[in-house]
Design a protein around this motif. Sequence first.
Motif, short mmCIF file in Angstrom:
data_model
loop_
_atom_site.label_atom_id
_atom_site.label_comp_id
_atom_site.label_asym_id
_atom_site.label_seq_id
_atom_site.Cartn_x
_atom_site.Cartn_y
_atom_site.Cartn_z
N GLN A 217 0.55 -1.48 -0.02
CA GLN A 217 0.04 0.05 0.25
C GLN A 217 1.08 1.08 -0.21
OE1 GLN A 217 -2.23 1.05 3.95
NE2 GLN A 217 -0.87 -0.02 4.17
N ASP A 234 -2.60 -2.19 -4.70
CA ASP A 234 -2.59 -1.02 -3.68
C ASP A 234 -3.35 -1.98 -2.93
OD1 ASP A 234 -3.27 0.83 -1.44
OD2 ASP A 234 -2.48 2.45 -2.53
N SER A 236 -4.68 -1.71 0.05
CA SER A 236 -5.95 -0.96 0.82
C SER A 236 -7.05 0.15 -0.10
CB SER A 236 -4.40 0.20 1.18
OG SER A 236 -3.87 1.47 0.46
N LYS A 237 -6.89 0.42 -1.62
CA LYS A 237 -7.55 0.30 -2.29
C LYS A 237 -8.67 -0.57 -3.14
CE LYS A 237 -4.96 4.12 -3.11
NZ LYS A 237 -4.47 5.28 -4.14
#
Length: 384
Positions: A217, A234, A236-237
């Motif tokens: 991330q 990523d 976290s997305k």
Amino acid sequence: MLALRWYGDKDVRVEEVPVPTITEPADVVVKVTGTTVCGSDLHLYHKEILQLQKGEILGHEFMGIVDEVGSEVISIKKGDRVVASFQIACGKCQFCKEGLTSMCDRTNSSALQEKLYGKPFAGLFGYSHFAGGFAGGQSEFVRVPFGCFNLLKIPDHVPNEKALYLSDIVPTSYHATVCADVKKGKSVAVWGLGPVGLLACKWSKLEGARRVIAIDQIPERLALAQDMGCDTIDFSKQKDLVSEVYRLEPQGVDCCIDAAAFRYTKTLLQSAERLVGLETDSSEIPNETLRAVRKFGTIAIVADYAAMTNQFLIGALMEKGVTYRGCGQAPVQEYWHQLLEKIESGEFDPTVVLTHRFSIEELSDLYEAFDKKKFGLMKTYVQT
Ligand code: NAD
Ligand code: ZN
């Protein structure tokens, strides 16, 4: 001399300590010229490793100049420029003879490790009494047991920066790809783009992997992976990371490498006192890899896990015919000659992960910065 010592959770200090001396005939004392902070050191920093004692000198990646040799040391002499293997092997036991040097039978007698794992693995520099209680390399001098076996001479034309990481992350990242069975034409996914994960991406590319998916991330780390030609995710997305992996690789990934860390996976190692009846919770990366891996694919864990985890998706392991491999600590001595050749030839440049330089006096601040992943900090060269 100056050395970095551990005192408690996020409490490390640079202090004056006595210079080590030769205590065994096979010992070598090295004057350290370069050391670094490794992702593994963060586990110590956070007190996640058992049997840490106040005042222990940390550090397991280091190089330097031979200062003194014991009476049995023949192939190494005063003045040689050397890199030390982070794990300490005797070179003579059955495991060492088989090339499984990280499983050496003679350098770690931790009773606790025996109780937990049945048999202890090799001792490590600067990694607690759980790993043998050896003073580490974030220090101006280090005593290296079985010096002829645990030190590699570096040719003059190889600069320090390119040699230092042969101590740990270069062989460790390579070992991860061997354990994950990375081969030409296969697809690979790497969880965790610290120095270990990023170099594993680089080795996979060099090996001719068809696609390498790099997961983290931290923007700077994802960008480095992209520069290497990896597809990046990523996490976290993503609502569902695994479906994103399947979008890129509809059959799932042939080779998964877990190069993140247990503290990120919520598997908490409790303190030594609570060892028996250890409580841990679910560990998301192991289950993500089990879901993302192709049927009959391979998963290799190179990240340091300790103790137990529950809610492990054992059904996927069995039903998908997955090979799930613990890498162990990398058998550095088994790889380092061939890897040095790749560095010498220019095929592999480990300095892609070198981002910052520090001095030994700055080491405790460096731990804090590294922990917070400040200013894109990746891998350091610490001059002693
Ligand atoms: P690091 O701390 O620099 O990198 C870990 C990365 O994982 C970070 O970039 C972090 O953002 C990422 N991450 C966190 N949670 C994640 C998630 N859920 N999914 C994907 N990525 C996630 O560490 P490093 O120096 O690269 O070391 C990586 C691991 O390898 C550590 O656990 C370390 O202890 C271990 N290690 C093992 C050996 C060995 O011989 N087996 C040797 C050295 C290091
Ligand atoms: Zn041995």
